[in-house]
Design a protein around this motif. Structure first.
Motif, PDB file in Angstrom:
ATOM      1  N   GLY A 186       0.807  -1.212   0.000  1.00 24.26           N
ATOM      2  CA  GLY A 186       0.000   0.000   0.000  1.00 24.26           C
ATOM      3  C   GLY A 186       0.840   1.262   0.000  1.00 24.26           C
TER       4      GLY A 186
ATOM      5  N   ALA B 137      -8.649   3.307  -4.394  1.00 24.71           N
ATOM      6  CA  ALA B 137      -7.339   2.970  -4.950  1.00 24.71           C
ATOM      7  C   ALA B 137      -7.386   2.917  -6.470  1.00 24.71           C
ATOM      8  CB  ALA B 137      -6.869   1.630  -4.384  1.00 24.71           C
TER       9      ALA B 137
ATOM     10  N   TRP C 178     -12.499   1.107  -0.309  1.00 26.67           N
ATOM     11  CA  TRP C 178     -11.052   1.276  -0.366  1.00 26.67           C
ATOM     12  C   TRP C 178     -10.506   0.906  -1.745  1.00 26.67           C
ATOM     13  CZ3 TRP C 178      -8.388   3.942   3.003  1.00 26.67           C
ATOM     14  CH2 TRP C 178      -8.872   4.084   4.307  1.00 26.67           C
TER      15      TRP C 178
ATOM     16  N   GLN D 108     -15.562  -3.721   4.163  1.00 26.91           N
ATOM     17  CA  GLN D 108     -15.009  -2.385   3.941  1.00 26.91           C
ATOM     18  C   GLN D 108     -14.094  -2.312   2.721  1.00 26.91           C
ATOM     19  OE1 GLN D 108     -12.991  -1.299   7.532  1.00 26.91           O
ATOM     20  NE2 GLN D 108     -14.805  -1.532   8.824  1.00 26.91           N
ATOM     21  N   ARG D 109     -13.906  -3.425   2.045  1.00 24.51           N
ATOM     22  CA  ARG D 109     -12.919  -3.418   0.967  1.00 24.51           C
ATOM     23  C   ARG D 109     -13.391  -2.648  -0.251  1.00 24.51           C
ATOM     24  NH1 ARG D 109     -13.244  -9.217  -2.176  1.00 24.51           N
ATOM     25  NH2 ARG D 109     -15.524  -9.350  -2.282  1.00 24.51           N
TER      26      ARG D 109
END
Length: 876
Positions: free
Chosen positions: A701, A759, A755, A751-752
């Motif tokens: 990340g 990204a 995110w 929650q992915r």
């Protein structure tokens, strides 16, 4: 007018988006209201079912109507109904008796500090006894001094100064005589008056000498000595400690206020010798500890101050006798003090004078001898012999027997101190270290604390001696096989031996301290030798090899001793290449160049050996060692590939991809070939596999975020959007993160989506900016955002993404995806209003508006309304 029309058009374009948002909000509000109505209906039904029973319980009893009885008939006697049974009263639980053994122990008050004791003593002095006379004498003392000074300055008195001073002296003598006569009837008053009278006489002498040239220095000094001696005699005769303290203070301060600046140290120390003989005489008759301590403090403090400011080598012959005299007096005064005290008291031994006298005197002796080591060594041996004889002589004295052990400690200490003075620092360190380890072993074996403390102090003394050796320099010419290295090695071995002794005695805290001590000397010795004998560009390689050797030794020791300290040391040493690899790159660019290849080979062999030993050990050191092992090799190969890319003059995108490739390969092994990554732990690797993936994911990340700010030069190849090395490497990092997110826990999987969407948006935005940089020749800096090319490209790309989210969300029935697209389109609309309208004067700005409008039109055709989620919600 054109601006107004533009704002109107934008408002019309924004209307569909706002309507969509309003529809979504109304739908959610309608669903919440429906849910609340269902809950209220359920509660009403429950209340209706419960209401009859509750009404019967709360209805009051109805009394039967009374009928009038005929007057002739007597009324029947009422039959008393039995009273309702009283509800059972539960007895209070009995209070258990607390046995005296379990009762809280009385809290012992903490012992007050010296400052608190001093304040209490001052308060008692000012509030107990004859307070008026005490305060009055203090005020009178200050007043007389001020009056003498002021009268001298102003010239108010017409009498000659001789007569005035004589009158003051006569009045003080009269007060002294009167105080002496009142010593039995009014003791406190008499003592205060005597002290004040002698103080006034001392001030009168001071005024006659300092303020007016009436007395020569010798006469003033003699009078001061007489007054101080008289005060001491009065104190002893009347058993008045306060008078003795006052006289002592006045006596020690007299040379300071009567000084003429000539600096005659013989006269000064001779006068102090007389004072200390007086203190010795008082100690023979009275056990006044404060007097002894004040005399010791003033004597050696003023002597030290004179030595720092005035001492010269030619003063040795006239100074040494006084030092020996003062040492002898304060050597015997603690014995006199103990002789006057009751036997068995805890304060029988005055530790301040007992230990302070030899330490201060020996320090001053070293100052006088100016570092003559052999002379100091003989002085230390002499002190050791003196204290040994004193301890042996007092063994049969019941009253003075408590002095035997302190004298023995001082004898051993000074005998030990003679070693570094007579021998070299390296030899001293070796002797002290070995002796200290032996004493620790003996003390643990015999269960005695004194040898253990002595052993620790000796090892500290060895360390001090070694530091002095380093400060003095050395002439070592061979690495490792030299006196400095061997002395430090003995220090390390002594510490490790003491750790082994305490570990087998089941005393883990002390074992840990000694182990850290020995390990610090081992590592420090190796680094010191490398710094002295290895060239600068090869030091990082040598340090890596030394740490590999240390890790191997720790692993071999771990095979025989199941010690957590050894396991932690081995694990920490396996992680040191994470720092050393950067030092190797700084020294010679390629980590495997020069001696780097040999160092990494040694690290590989030592690491495999240590990991094989840790495989059979439980604890946290096992996963930490494996993490350090994998991370070190990943970093080493990453730096090596980056160095190759730099040597081949490849672009920055290639360098980033080269640095990411080993980590991606490691992640692939952990993901699809865990048995290879687990060597030599095998199935045990499953216990910390998720930890490895988590750390790799964190690194991926951060790397993907750092790549957002790279221009992605793909030289010598032409730049292709999304097909250049930087974009491919960054995409691979994000893909691995997405894969691991899909295998994470339920909370993380929930929650992915946001995110990953963020990204992906950042990745596409960065790729757009790089394309504008390489194809549109826009400079890669903050100023690129003010160009029309960049703004138009971002508008088009973001609009395409938003429309794609809208359409896919509508077709698949995914409300979150549809709302994400709507949100992104709203952001683009705001960007058009605030930013892109500045470029309407050129073609790029117009394209931005046209593209947004066309895309919104397409959305109106393919996905006019948000997808319904009623079916899914009802199912849940």
């Amino acid at each position: 007018m054109e601006g107004l029309l533009l704002m109107l058009v934008l408002a019309v374009l924004a209307l569909p988006v706002l309507l969509v948002v309003a529809l979504v909000m109304l739908a959610r509000l309608r669903e919440r209201v429906a849910a609340l109505e269902e809950r209220v209906s359920a509660l009403d039904a429950r209340m209706v079912a419960v209401e009859p029973t509750l009404g019967e319980r709360m209805r009051p009893p109805v009394a039967a109507p009374s009928r009038p009885m005929p007057e002739a008939a007597p009324p029947p006697a009422p039959v008393a109904a039995p009273p309702p049974p009283a509800p059972p009263v539960q007895a209070a639980p009995p209070v258990p008796d607390v046995p005296p053994a379990q009762a809280a122990a009385p809290r012992v008050p903490a012992r007050p500090g010296p400052l608190t004791l001093a304040l209490r003593a001052a308060r008692r002095w000012l509030t107990e006894g004859n307070v008026p006379v005490k305060v009055g004498m203090l005020v009178l003392f200050a007043g007389v001094a001020a009056l003498l000074k002021y009268a001298s300055d102003q010239g108010w008195l017409r009498l000659p100064i001789e007569l005035r001073l004589a009158g003051v002296a006569l009045a003080a003598l009269a007060g002294l005589v009167f105080g002496w006569r009142q010593r039995e009837a009014r003791r406190i008053f008499a003592l205060s008056l005597q002290g004040g009278a002698v103080g006034v006489l001392l001030l009168t002498v001071f005024a006659a000498f300092k303020l007016h040239p009436l007395l020569p220095a010798g006469a003033a000094f003699a009078l001061s000595v007489v007054l101080v001696a008289a005060l001491g005699v009065l104190a002893v005769l009347q058993n008045a400690l306060a008078l003795a303290v006052l006289g002592l203070l006045a006596g020690f301060l007299a040379p300071l206020w009567l000084s003429t600046g000539e600096g005659n140290h013989v006269a000064l120390f001779g006068y102090y010798a007389v004072l200390n003989l007086g203190i010795f005489a008082i100690a023979w008759a009275r056990a006044w500890r404060i007097l002894n301590v004040l005399g010791f403090g003033f004597t050696f403090a003023i002597g030290t101050l004179w030595g720092v400011l005035r001492y010269r080598p030619e003063h040795y012959a006239s100074t040494e006798p006084f030092l020996l005299l003062f040492f002898a007096l304060y050597l015997l005064i603690p014995l006199l003090y103990a002789r006057r005290r009751a036997p068995g008291r805890r304060d029988l031994v005055d530790g301040c004078l007992l230990f302070g006298t030899p330490l201060v005197a020996f320090t001053l002796q070293a100052w006088l001898l100016e570092g003559a080591r052999m002379a100091l060594a003989f002085n230390a041996l002499g002190l050791a012999a003196l204290y040994a004889l004193l301890g042996a002589g007092l063994r049969r004295s019941e009253r003075l027997a408590p002095f035997v052990l302190p004298y023995a400690v001082l004898a051993v200490g000074f005998a030990t101190l003679a070693v570094p003075l007579a021998l070299s620092a390296q030899a001293t360190g070796a002797v002290f270290a070995l002796e200290g380890a032996g004493l620790v072993w003996l003390g643990v074996r015999q269960g005695r604390r004194l040898p253990q403390v002595s052993g620790a102090l000796l090892q500290l003394a060895a360390a001090v001696a070694f530091v002095f050796a380093l400060a003095d320099g050395n002439d070592d010419r061979i690495a490792v096989a030299n006196a400095t290295c061997m002395a430090a090695l003995l220090l390390a071995l002594a510490g490790l031996a003491s750790a082994w002794t305490y570990r087998h005695a089941q005393r883990a805290p002390l074992a840990g301290l000694y182990y850290l001590w020995g390990l610090a000397w081992w590592l420090g010795n190796g680094l010191h030798e490398i710094g002295r004998f290895v060239e600068a560009d090869a030091r990082a390689d040598a340090v890596l090899g030394f740490f590999a050797l240390s890790a191997w030794l720790a692993g071999e020791a771990l095979r025989r001793e199941r010690a957590r300290g050894l396991a932690a040391t081995a694990a920490a040493l396996l992680a040191t290449p994470l720092l050393l690899a950067w030092a190797q790159r700084e020294a010679h660019a390629q980590v495997f160049a020069g001696d780097g290849a040999a160092a990494w080979a040694a690290y590989a062999l030592a690491g495999l050996r240590v990991l094989s030993v840790l495989r059979e050990r439980e604890g946290s050191a096992r996963p930490l060692a494996h993490l350090g092992w994998l991370g070190s090799w990943g970093l080493a190969f990453a730096l090596a590939l980056v160095a190759l890319a730099e040597t081949a003059a490849l672009g920055s995108g290639w360098r980033f991809a080269a640095g990411a490739a080993p980590w991606l390969a490691l992640a692939a092994l952990v993901q699809w070939k865990p048995d290879v990554a687990a060597v030599p732990f095998g199935a045990r690797f499953a216990g910390w596999r998720e930890m490895v993936r988590g750390l790799l994911g964190l690194g991926f990340g951060l790397a993907a975020f750092a790549a957002l700010f790279q221009p992605g030069d793909s030289a010598p190849l032409p730049y292709l959007p999304l097909l250049n090395p930087l974009d491919l490497a960054q995409g691979a990092l994000l893909a691995m993160l997405a894969l691991w997110a899909s295998e994470a826990s339920a909370e993380l999987r929930a929650q992915r989506a946001p995110w990953l969407a963020a990204a992906g948006l950042a990745f596409v935005t960065a790729a757009t900016l790089r394309a504008a940089h390489h194809w549109g020749e826009v400079p890669w800096n903050a100023a690129m955002f003010s160009t029309g090319v960049v703004q138009t490209a971002l508008t088009v790309v973001w609009s395409v993404l938003g429309v794609a989210g809208w359409i896919l969300g509508s077709r698949r029935g995914e409300r979150g995806l549809w709302l994400g697209g709507a949100l992104l389109m709203g952001v683009v609309l705001a960007k058009l209003v605030l930013v892109d309208r500045q470029h309407l004067g050129n073609l790029l700005g117009i394209v931005s508006f046209l593209a947004y409008g066309l895309l919104c039109t397409a959305v109106g055709y393919f996905a006019p309304v948000p997808p319904r989620a009623a079916a899914r919600e009802s199912a849940t």
